[in-house]
Design an enzyme around this catalytic site. Structure first.
Site, PDB file in Angstrom:
ATOM      1  N   VAL A 142       0.820  -1.207   0.000  1.00  0.00           N
ATOM      2  CA  VAL A 142       0.000   0.000   0.000  1.00  0.00           C
ATOM      3  C   VAL A 142       0.859   1.264   0.000  1.00  0.00           C
ATOM      4  CG1 VAL A 142      -1.570   1.358   1.472  1.00  0.00           C
ATOM      5  CG2 VAL A 142      -2.017  -1.062   1.064  1.00  0.00           C
ATOM      6  N   ASP A 202      10.379   3.371   6.288  1.00  0.00           N
ATOM      7  CA  ASP A 202      10.057   1.997   6.692  1.00  0.00           C
ATOM      8  C   ASP A 202      11.088   1.561   7.727  1.00  0.00           C
ATOM      9  OD1 ASP A 202       8.263  -0.386   5.031  1.00  0.00           O
ATOM     10  OD2 ASP A 202       9.708  -1.026   6.558  1.00  0.00           O
ATOM     11  N   ARG A 250      14.409  -3.390   3.106  1.00  0.00           N
ATOM     12  CA  ARG A 250      13.397  -2.950   2.132  1.00  0.00           C
ATOM     13  C   ARG A 250      13.779  -1.580   1.552  1.00  0.00           C
ATOM     14  NH1 ARG A 250       9.370  -3.585  -1.534  1.00  0.00           N
ATOM     15  NH2 ARG A 250       7.557  -2.268  -1.198  1.00  0.00           N
ATOM     16  N   THR A 261      -6.119  -1.020   7.377  1.00  0.00           N
ATOM     17  CA  THR A 261      -7.502  -1.466   7.580  1.00  0.00           C
ATOM     18  C   THR A 261      -7.705  -1.793   9.062  1.00  0.00           C
ATOM     19  OG1 THR A 261      -7.451  -2.413   5.378  1.00  0.00           O
ATOM     20  CG2 THR A 261      -9.246  -3.122   6.824  1.00  0.00           C
ATOM     21  N   CYS A 320      -5.991  -9.497   3.577  1.00  0.00           N
ATOM     22  CA  CYS A 320      -7.134  -8.570   3.571  1.00  0.00           C
ATOM     23  C   CYS A 320      -8.434  -9.329   3.776  1.00  0.00           C
ATOM     24  CB  CYS A 320      -7.166  -7.786   2.268  1.00  0.00           C
ATOM     25  SG  CYS A 320      -5.829  -6.588   2.175  1.00  0.00           S
ATOM     26  N   ARG A 344       1.953 -14.582   1.998  1.00  0.00           N
ATOM     27  CA  ARG A 344       1.449 -14.467   3.363  1.00  0.00           C
ATOM     28  C   ARG A 344       0.000 -14.963   3.461  1.00  0.00           C
ATOM     29  NH1 ARG A 344       2.764  -8.400   4.497  1.00  0.00           N
ATOM     30  NH2 ARG A 344       1.973  -8.329   2.376  1.00  0.00           N
TER      31      ARG A 344
HETATM   32  N1  LIG Z   1      -2.024  -5.255   0.331  1.00  0.00           N
HETATM   33  C1  LIG Z   1      -3.104  -4.664  -0.102  1.00  0.00           C
HETATM   34  O1  LIG Z   1      -3.406  -4.739  -1.273  1.00  0.00           O
HETATM   35  C2  LIG Z   1      -3.996  -3.862   0.803  1.00  0.00           C
HETATM   36  C3  LIG Z   1      -5.156  -3.310   0.270  1.00  0.00           C
HETATM   37  C4  LIG Z   1      -5.946  -2.517   1.062  1.00  0.00           C
HETATM   38  C5  LIG Z   1      -5.595  -2.316   2.391  1.00  0.00           C
HETATM   39  N2  LIG Z   1      -4.487  -2.901   2.907  1.00  0.00           N
HETATM   40  C6  LIG Z   1      -4.149  -2.614   4.298  1.00  0.00           C
HETATM   41  O2  LIG Z   1      -3.035  -1.717   4.282  1.00  0.00           O
HETATM   42  C7  LIG Z   1      -2.179  -1.981   5.400  1.00  0.00           C
HETATM   43  C8  LIG Z   1      -0.773  -2.259   4.914  1.00  0.00           C
HETATM   44  O3  LIG Z   1      -0.797  -3.430   4.117  1.00  0.00           O
HETATM   45  P1  LIG Z   1       0.400  -3.828   3.147  1.00  0.00           P
HETATM   46  O4  LIG Z   1      -0.107  -4.964   2.319  1.00  0.00           O
HETATM   47  O5  LIG Z   1       0.935  -2.641   2.473  1.00  0.00           O
HETATM   48  O6  LIG Z   1       1.460  -4.380   4.195  1.00  0.00           O
HETATM   49  P2  LIG Z   1       2.983  -4.794   3.897  1.00  0.00           P
HETATM   50  O7  LIG Z   1       3.308  -5.827   4.888  1.00  0.00           O
HETATM   51  O8  LIG Z   1       3.160  -5.065   2.443  1.00  0.00           O
HETATM   52  O9  LIG Z   1       3.800  -3.469   4.201  1.00  0.00           O
HETATM   53  C9  LIG Z   1       3.861  -2.871   5.436  1.00  0.00           C
HETATM   54  C10 LIG Z   1       5.202  -2.189   5.584  1.00  0.00           C
HETATM   55  O10 LIG Z   1       5.175  -1.510   6.829  1.00  0.00           O
HETATM   56  C11 LIG Z   1       6.466  -1.644   7.420  1.00  0.00           C
HETATM   57  N3  LIG Z   1       6.326  -1.435   8.854  1.00  0.00           N
HETATM   58  C12 LIG Z   1       5.871  -2.275   9.794  1.00  0.00           C
HETATM   59  N4  LIG Z   1       5.878  -1.679  10.995  1.00  0.00           N
HETATM   60  C13 LIG Z   1       6.361  -0.439  10.804  1.00  0.00           C
HETATM   61  C14 LIG Z   1       6.622   0.653  11.670  1.00  0.00           C
HETATM   62  N5  LIG Z   1       6.372   0.577  12.983  1.00  0.00           N
HETATM   63  N6  LIG Z   1       7.141   1.782  11.145  1.00  0.00           N
HETATM   64  C15 LIG Z   1       7.404   1.860   9.822  1.00  0.00           C
HETATM   65  N7  LIG Z   1       7.184   0.865   8.959  1.00  0.00           N
HETATM   66  C16 LIG Z   1       6.668  -0.266   9.447  1.00  0.00           C
HETATM   67  C17 LIG Z   1       6.908  -3.034   7.036  1.00  0.00           C
HETATM   68  O11 LIG Z   1       8.316  -3.157   7.137  1.00  0.00           O
HETATM   69  C18 LIG Z   1       6.376  -3.149   5.604  1.00  0.00           C
HETATM   70  O12 LIG Z   1       7.341  -2.745   4.657  1.00  0.00           O
HETATM   71  C19 LIG Z   1      -2.825  -3.140   6.158  1.00  0.00           C
HETATM   72  O13 LIG Z   1      -3.661  -2.629   7.143  1.00  0.00           O
HETATM   73  C20 LIG Z   1      -3.664  -3.816   5.094  1.00  0.00           C
HETATM   74  O14 LIG Z   1      -4.757  -4.507   5.633  1.00  0.00           O
HETATM   75  C21 LIG Z   1      -3.670  -3.657   2.141  1.00  0.00           C
END
Ligand SMILES: NC(=O)c1ccc[n+]([C@@H]2O[C@H](COP(=O)([O-])OP(=O)(O)OC[C@H]3O[C@@H](n4cnc5c(N)ncnc54)[C@H](O)[C@@H]3O)[C@@H](O)[C@H]2O)c1
Length: 417
Positions: A15, A33, A38, A118, A258, A323
């Site tokens: 995201v 991040d 990464r 989310t 999700c 995942r």
């Molecule tokens: N993947 C999707 O397509 C999607 C779609 C809609 C909503 N979401 C929601 O968006 C959110 C993020 O999902 P994602 O798929 O991008 O996750 P992800 O795991 O791909 O990425 C999250 C990133 O956050 C970083 N992170 C973790 N803790 C951190 C912190 N304390 N400080 C800074 N960085 C930190 C991680 O290292 C990672 O790179 C979730 O709530 C998910 O439910 C995801």
């Protein structure tokens, strides 16, 4: 409010990265991040999630950092960290807690903190807000402001990208909502819906995914019923979907972080206020049980312990994300039935798959199988010759119906839901 805001995106995953890249074309934007590896990879132009090409990454005027002090002069913080569930399927808000603590240490008067992760209604204002207040010593709603804007992108979907989908936004005040509408609207031609308030925006996101989960659960249930009756659910859906208001969901394994997770957030919020969210949890149970149902149906068509090739381990087609993939459960069920399993997925990372599931991905396809299980419909699997992979009389187990319209030699058998 802030005229030309500097933006920091906290969490550069599926995201955060595309969002930060899109915002950077309009605003001074830095992506942060905690995962130094990464950030290093991204600086070298490689996005392992496959969302941004190296060209797009190089072209985006985006700064990247794993050092918190480097985001301390931002006006707007956008938090996009994971919100998984724990082993009891309860919301795990640890990443949100830690990210809020980090932002709290650099927060200044007049800043806005927007959450995109989310969550269930109330998390932004009742969980994250107090952490920001405690760490920063500032007051939400007067010194700094909260906002929420759910993310709707879909991993691997190159059509519904951040610049093309309607973005829901909500701020703690109407000025903050307008500011968010302006910022997000700059990347999608003003395609913004301002929700009544933050809990409404949080609720809207969590029900989008819970609704999908429940609809898929219904189709999985009828797939199980029709399977026992010897009727193909795909043929039934082809016929039924000619009706103007029929909702055409497809059966299958529901994994990822999700659709298979968010309904638990809503269920938890309901239970916290003394309600019993029967439909939501029943949908989850049905979908989580599908790997066992599918393994059982395939096993019934095999004569004792057999040699199986499972194609695909990722949680959905054409993405590298493994995942919460339910194919892991499917393979575990096959192993319990005594079968000899080879798993092949050219999109998944070998080391990650071994760490997460204890499954060693094969480097090549091999041959002489009793059964080929099409578990994830990656496009690349369309090119494979099933005849060459299988023994005479072998079974093509087409979990997702990806080879439905492919004719097979009479010497092969076929199963699909
Ligand atoms: N993947 C999707 O397509 C999607 C779609 C809609 C909503 N979401 C929601 O968006 C959110 C993020 O999902 P994602 O798929 O991008 O996750 P992800 O795991 O791909 O990425 C999250 C990133 O956050 C970083 N992170 C973790 N803790 C951190 C912190 N304390 N400080 C800074 N960085 C930190 C991680 O290292 C990672 O790179 C979730 O709530 C998910 O439910 C995801």
């Amino acid at each position: 409010m802030i005229e030309n805001p500097r933006i920091a995106v906290v969490g550069l995953g599926y995201v955060g990265l595309p969002l930060a890249a899109a915002l950077s074309t309009e605003f001074s934007t830095i992506g942060f991040d905690i995962d130094e590896g990464r950030v290093k990879e991204l600086k070298q132009g490689h996005d392992r999630t496959g969302e941004l090409s190296s060209g797009a990454l190089r072209d985006a005027p985006l700064s990247l950092s794993a050092t918190l002090s480097e985001i301390s002069d931002a006006d707007i913080y956008i938090v996009t960290v994971p919100t998984p569930v724990d082993e009891n399927n309860l919301p795990d808000l640890n990443a949100l807690r830690k990210a809020s603590q980090s932002v709290g240490t650099v927060l200044q008067s007049g800043n806005v903190v927007v959450y995109e992760s989310t969550v269930y209604p109330g998390v932004t204002e009742d969980f994250c807000g107090p952490i920001l207040e405690e760490v920063s010593g500032l007051k939400a709603g007067t010194d700094f402001y909260l906002g929420y804007s759910p993310e709707r992108i879909n991993p691997g979907d190159k059509v519904h990208t951040v610049d093309k989908i309607t973005k829901v936004v909500a701020g703690q005040t109407s000025e903050v909502s307008e500011l968010l509408a302006r910022i997000y609207g700059s990347m999608n031609n003003g395609n913004i819906f301002i929700a009544r308030n933050i809990p409404t925006a949080e609720a809207s996101k969590v029900i989008e995914n819970a609704q999908r989960d429940i609809n898929i659960a219904f189709v999985n249930e009828i797939a199980t019923i029709f399977g026992k009756m010897g009727i193909s659910v795909y043929d039934v859906l082809d016929a039924a979907s000619t009706k103007w208001n029929f909702l055409n969901f497809q059966p299958g394994l529901v994994g990822g972080h999700c659709i298979g997770v968010d309904p638990y957030y809503l269920a938890h919020a309901a239970q916290e206020i003394g309600l019993d969210p029967k439909i939501i949890l029943s949908g989850r149970e049905t979908n989580d049980n599908m790997s066992k149902v599918i393994a059982g149906r395939i096993n019934d068509l095999l004569t004792g312990p057999s040699k199986l090739l499972v194609l695909g381990i990722t949680f959905k087609e054409n993405v590298p994300d493994i995942r919460n993939s339910k194919v892991g459960d499917l393979i575990a069920a096959f192993k319990e039935q005594g079968h000899d399993i080879t798993v092949f997925d050219p999109l998944a990372d070998k080391e990650e798959t071994l760490d997460e599931y204890g499954i060693e991905l094969s480097d090549d396809l091999g041959s002489g199988y009793d059964c080929v299980v099409g578990a994830v419909p990656h496009d690349v699997f369309n090119e494979y010759s099933l005849r060459e992979l299988l023994k005479e009389g072998g079974l093509v187990a087409d979990v997702k119906g990806m080879w439905r319209h492919r004719s097979l030699p009479d010497s092969l058998r076929r199963w699909s839901m």
